[in-house]
Structures are given as structure tokens and as C-alpha cells.
Design an enzyme around this catalytic site. Structure first.
Site: not given
Ligand SMILES: *Cc1c(COP(=O)(O)O)cnc(C)c1O
Length: 402
Positions: A142, A227, A256
């Protein structure tokens, strides 16, 4: 539920796109680990807005930074300099050991930006033929919701109906080192991976996987892109989850909790080589690096470190994990996680995680079901031992049906 709350839910449903299916609770206030609904009922937040409010709801020092900066200067665009950006760069670079920083807004934008920079690095530095760059990603990944990103998702719900998608991605199973090695080719420029797959249900790779990944990436001149948008900034009991693996990424993505939930702020952190390929005009964002956002991010990073939230995440995570493992329930298949990034996976016969999340809500705990059978638990990192123990009592009651 009051008619007021029911009306708000009805209006949302009538006017909004139905791209979410929230629990039936309308929140109007938050403080620390707690949120309150419109009726004044208090809940312990065990989702933390998908780990965006690691510092707790409405942290007073981050709020102060927001209020102060919003009275001075909010947006200049990057056509001009602003006096908040340089100190933000210095502070985040020193904290994370990075040499270059690219500020963006959402997490998905940070991912997209990294893909662009790594591809360009592949052409200009590694010498991959134009248009041939390949990035390896993992199954069950994700990384966000943009077209570029959902194009390499393996989740049919995220992909179906949104094509055609961009080429240049190759999917391997997460945690499978042989599959990764086999997927590497001369045109591989990057490996994009989550240290722990959060949205997939807090899935962890086998011990040693990331060390081998690091070795292969170094040997084959592949940019390792971690990520850490969800795992980063204290969530797993370390500043970055890569520390558990004893490795360093070439490119790290954070978002985040970078703003403690006040403002969308994300960043690509890298060695100087990768982000060094971007030249004026080749990439940008009107709001990326704006003084309000980065002032908030500076405060969010400061309290995370100064108030010992990372250490607390490790300690409270261990306490929570031990408590969950001690629950004698015949619906629990597995408890897993690291720090305060936890998950309880239920047996399929339990009938799905959603009813358990609804029962938890009735007991004052907000947690989120993910992928049908898993309850994800990720409270703000400011949680106290008493609050962990209280939450455990509610999990015990719900999971044992008592
Ligand atoms: C939430 C998330 C994203 C995307 O972030 P947004 O601010 O919602 O675009 C990307 N990678 C990971 C691992 C995430 O948990």
C-alpha cells in the site's frame, strides 16, 4: 445515536462519494489518546488516523506552532524562499541522517516523487536506456491512491476499473528474498517496499530479509526506497522502522505523523545522489514546503523526540502485545506487530473483524478492521500504562465474548 449525529451521517452519505465505510460514530473533539463523539461519549483512539496522530490529538505545542505561524505567513509557493523551510531541512536531515529533502503534502505524492526521482537517477546516473527503468514493488503493498500507485497495487479493490496503468513496475512477494533476487535485471532502478505492510494487516518480513535486500541493492546499484509513511516517526518503537533491521535506505518516505495530524506534510528523504538529479521546473508542488506546513512539521518532530514518544512506543507496545497474547480467546489466530503498530488476526470462522470493531466501539475503543479478519491497533504514542491496561480489558471482553 442522537438525531443530530444520524443527520450528519445521512448528509455525508447523500452528498459524499462512498469511498469509505466509516464506523457509525461522529467525532467532534480530540485530546491526547482520546476522541469524543457529538454526544460527549469518550473513546480511546486505537487507529490514530492511520498513524498520522502519533503525537496525540491536538497536541498543544504543535497547535501553538500552527496558530503562531498562521498569523505570520502561510503560503509563498516555492517561487520565493520562506524562513521556515531551511530550519525544517536542517532538523529533519539531522534527525534522520539524510542529505537531501523534498517536501510534499500527502504520502502518495511523496511516493510519486520518489518514483520520478529514482527513474531519472536510473537514466542519468545508472545509465539505464530511456524509457526502460523498472521498479520492483511487493505484493500486498500500500503506497497510496494515485493512478501511478494503484497501477502497481495487487489489491483488486484498489485497481479494478481504474486502468490503463503505467508500465515499469514488477511485483514480487513481500519477504521472499529469492523472488526479489530473481526479479532484479539490468534496468532495475529501485525497490519500493514498506518495512512492515500496514494496510495489508501489519505483515512483517522474515528476520534478515531486509539485510539481504540491502546487500543486493548495494551490489546491483539499486535504490532502496523504504516507504515509512506509516511505520516511521516512532510508530514501531524506533524513529524509523529500518533501525530494527539494522539497515539504511537510500530513499526514505515519511508523511502522516510528520505533521502530528494538523496538516498534510510529507517528505522524500535521500542521499544526495537521487534527489540531486531534479533540476528547476522538473518537479514541484504549490503547497509543498509551505511555511505553515513545515512550521507544524518542525513542532511535530520536536515533541516526538523531546517528549520521549519513541521510547514510550516501544515500552507501551511491548505491554500491549503481551496483554493481547495473554487473552484466552478461541477466535484469535495471531497477534503480531512492533512497537505500537499491532494487529490481532482472527480465524475466518470468527465472521470477520468488523463486528469486533463495532463491539469495541460500544466499549469506548476505536479500532479499525483491515482486510476482513484483522483488527489493527495503533494508538497515539503518548498512551500510558493505565490506558493500555484499560484497552486490554475491552479487547479481552470483546474477544472472549464475556
Ligand atoms: C497512508 C500511506 C500512504 C499514503 O499516504 P496518503 O497521505 O494517504 O497519500 C503511503 N504509504 C503508506 C505505507 C501509507 O500507510
Amino acid at each position: 445515536m442522537t438525531t443530530e449525529a444520524a443527520d450528519l451521517i445521512r448528509t455525508e452519505h447523500a452528498l459524499g462519494a462512498h469511498n469509505y465505510k466509516p464506523l457509525d460514530v461522529v467525532l467532534s473533539r480530540g485530546e491526547g489518546v482520546h476522541v469524543w463523539d457529538t454526544e460527549g461519549n469518550r473513546y480511546l483512539d486505537c487507529l490514530s488516523a492511520y498513524s498520522a496522530v502519533n503525537q496525540g490529538h491536538c497536541h498543544p505545542k504543535i497547535r501553538e506552532a500552527l496558530i503562531e505561524q498562521s498569523a505570520k505567513l502561510t503560503l509563498t509557493s516555492r517561487a520565493f524562499h520562506n524562513d521556515q523551510l531551511a530550519p525544517f531541512y536542517e532538523e529533519i536531515a539531522a534527525l534522520t541522517g539524510s542529505h537531501k529533502v523534498l517536501p510534499m503534502n500527502s504520502g502518495a505524492e511523496a511516493v510519486e516523487s520518489a518514483v520520478k526521482a529514482v527513474r531519472k537517477w536510473g537514466y542519468e546516473v545508472k545509465g539505464v536506456p530511456e524509457g526502460k527503468a523498472e521498479i520492483i514493488v511487493c505484493s500486498n503493498n500500500f503506497h497510496g491512491r494515485t493512478l501511478g500507485i494503484v497501477g502497481f497495487s495487487t489489491d483488486p479493490v484498489a485497481r479494478t476499473g481504474f486502468g490503463p496503468f503505467a508500465p515499469g513496475f514488477r511485483v514480487v512477494p513481500h519477504g521472499d528474498i529469492a523472488a526479489f533476487r530473481d526479479a532484479v535485471g539490468p534496468n532495475t532502478v529501485g525497490f519500493l517496499v514498506e518495512p512492515i505492510q500496514g494496510e495489508a494487516g501489519v505483515l512483517m518480513a522474515p528476520e534478515g530479509y531486509f539485510r539481504e535486500v540491502r546487500e543486493i541493492c548495494t551490489e546491483m546499484n539499486i535504490t532502496l526506497i523504504l516507504d515509512e509513511i506509516q511505520t516511521g516517526l516512532g510508530r514501531t518503537g524506533r524513529l524509523l522502522a529500518e533501525e530494527h533491521e539494522g539497515i539504511e535506505a537510500d530513499v526514505t518516505l515519511v508523511g502522516k505523523a510528520l505533521s502530528g495530524g494538523f496538516y498534510p506534510v510529507s517528505a522524500v528523504l535521500s542521499n544526495s545522489e537521487v534527489l540531486g538529479v531534479l533540476k528547476p521546473g522538473e518537479h514541484g508542488s504549490t503547497f509543498g514546503g509551505n511555511p505553515l506546513g513545515v512550521a507544524v512539521a518542525r513542532a511535530a518532530l520536536k515533541v516526538l523526540v523531546e517528549e520521549g514518544m519513541i521510547e514510550n512506543s516501544e515500552k507501551m507496545g511491548a505491554r500491549f502485545m503481551e496483554g493481547l497474547k495473554g487473552i484466552r480467546s478461541n477466535v484469535v489466530k495471531e497477534v503480531r506487530g512492533r512497537g505500537l503498530m499491532l494487529a490481532v488476526e482472527l480465524f475466518p470462522e470468527a465472521g470477520g473483524a468488523r463486528p469486533y470493531c463495532e463491539a469495541l466501539k460500544e466499549r469506548g475503543v476505536l479500532a479499525k478492521d483491515t482486510h476482513d479478519h484483522t483488527i489493527r491497533i495503533a494508538p497515539p504514542l503518548v498512551i500510558t500504562p493505565e490506558q493500555v491496561d484499560w484497552a486490554l480489558e475491552q479487547f479481552d471482553a470483546v474477544l472472549t465474548g464475556s
